[in-house]
Design a protein around this motif. Structure first.
Motif, short mmCIF file in Angstrom:
data_model
loop_
_atom_site.label_atom_id
_atom_site.label_comp_id
_atom_site.label_asym_id
_atom_site.label_seq_id
_atom_site.Cartn_x
_atom_site.Cartn_y
_atom_site.Cartn_z
N ILE A 156 0.84 -1.21 0.00
CA ILE A 156 0.00 0.00 0.00
C ILE A 156 0.87 1.25 0.00
O ILE A 156 0.64 2.19 -0.76
N TYR A 157 1.87 1.27 0.84
CA TYR A 157 2.74 2.45 0.94
C TYR A 157 3.32 2.81 -0.42
O TYR A 157 3.26 3.96 -0.87
N ASN A 158 3.86 1.82 -1.12
CA ASN A 158 4.50 2.10 -2.41
C ASN A 158 3.48 2.48 -3.48
O ASN A 158 3.77 3.34 -4.33
N VAL A 159 2.31 1.86 -3.45
CA VAL A 159 1.28 2.21 -4.43
C VAL A 159 0.85 3.66 -4.24
O VAL A 159 0.74 4.43 -5.20
N ILE A 160 0.63 4.06 -3.00
CA ILE A 160 0.19 5.44 -2.75
C ILE A 160 1.30 6.44 -3.10
O ILE A 160 1.02 7.50 -3.69
N GLU A 161 2.53 6.09 -2.79
CA GLU A 161 3.63 7.00 -3.15
C GLU A 161 3.74 7.16 -4.67
O GLU A 161 3.96 8.26 -5.17
N GLN A 162 3.58 6.05 -5.40
CA GLN A 162 3.62 6.12 -6.87
C GLN A 162 2.43 6.91 -7.41
O GLN A 162 2.55 7.67 -8.36
N LEU A 163 1.30 6.71 -6.78
CA LEU A 163 0.09 7.41 -7.22
C LEU A 163 0.25 8.92 -7.04
O LEU A 163 -0.20 9.72 -7.88
N LYS A 164 0.89 9.31 -5.95
CA LYS A 164 1.15 10.74 -5.72
C LYS A 164 1.94 11.32 -6.89
O LYS A 164 1.62 12.41 -7.39
N ILE A 165 2.95 10.60 -7.33
CA ILE A 165 3.77 11.07 -8.45
C ILE A 165 2.93 11.15 -9.72
O ILE A 165 2.93 12.15 -10.43
#
Ligand code: SF4
Ligand code: SF4
Length: 169
Positions: A156-165
């Motif tokens: 989840i952490y990585n998906v949300i960080e990528q989504l922010k970008i």
């Protein structure tokens, strides 16, 4: 590069809680259709799920409430030979689960079936374990659950960080 350090992720989630909250509202108001947003999230999540090895993590098994259906309990009982009545009395909490309109939940946390970082009843695990973490369909309408897992689940952490970008946040 993907981040899988559980302590770092927990710290980041706590320190950036306001930022994540604001991003959550940004997603809710984003002009993309639900379908387009789901497609984007799928594109981001698929390679991340493939790259992160859950068998070395198990953080969800340590920290989350695990809900079961009656069918889950029956499959677990017949697969593990734990008598159904034992399962109901010693492993499953119906009362607290009912408060959130669920059939049952495991009594213990970390999960009693977790051995080191592996599930000892993998073939018979509840459906809720099989689908976690679930991003789609309806990513926009399940943001509370998803964002609640940012500090504990590296996927989840990585998906949300990528989504922010991707969304230019
Ligand atoms: S049943 Fe298995 S997968 Fe589900 S929480 Fe317990 S250890 Fe984890
Ligand atoms: S789903 Fe998330 S928290 Fe659970 S084992 Fe996989 S990476 Fe860890």
């Amino acid at each position: 590069m993907l981040i899988t350090d559980l302590e770092f992720i927990a710290r980041q989630a706590a320190e950036k809680a306001d930022d994540y909250e604001a991003f959550r509202y940004y997603i809710e108001l984003d002009e993309r259709s639900d379908e387009a947003l789901d497609e984007l999230v799928e594109q981001i999540a698929t390679p991340i799920i493939a790259a992160i090895d859950c068998t070395t993590c198990a953080n969800c098994c340590r920290h989350l409430d695990v809900y079961l259906t009656e069918a889950d309990a029956q499959r677990l009982s017949s697969g593990t030979f734990i008598p159904y009545s034992t399962l109901l009395h010693q492993y499953i909490d119906r009362e607290h689960a009912a408060q959130v309109e669920e059939w049952g939940m495991f009594q213990q946390k970390p999960c009693v079936f977790l051995k080191d970082t592996l599930c000892s009843i993998y073939e018979y695990r509840p459906e809720s374990c099989r689908i976690y973490p679930m991003f789609t369909p309806d990513f926009r309408w399940t943001l509370e659950d998803t964002f609640g897992g940012i500090g504990l689940c590296p996927i989840i952490y990585n998906v949300i960080e990528q989504l922010k970008i991707q969304l230019g946040w």
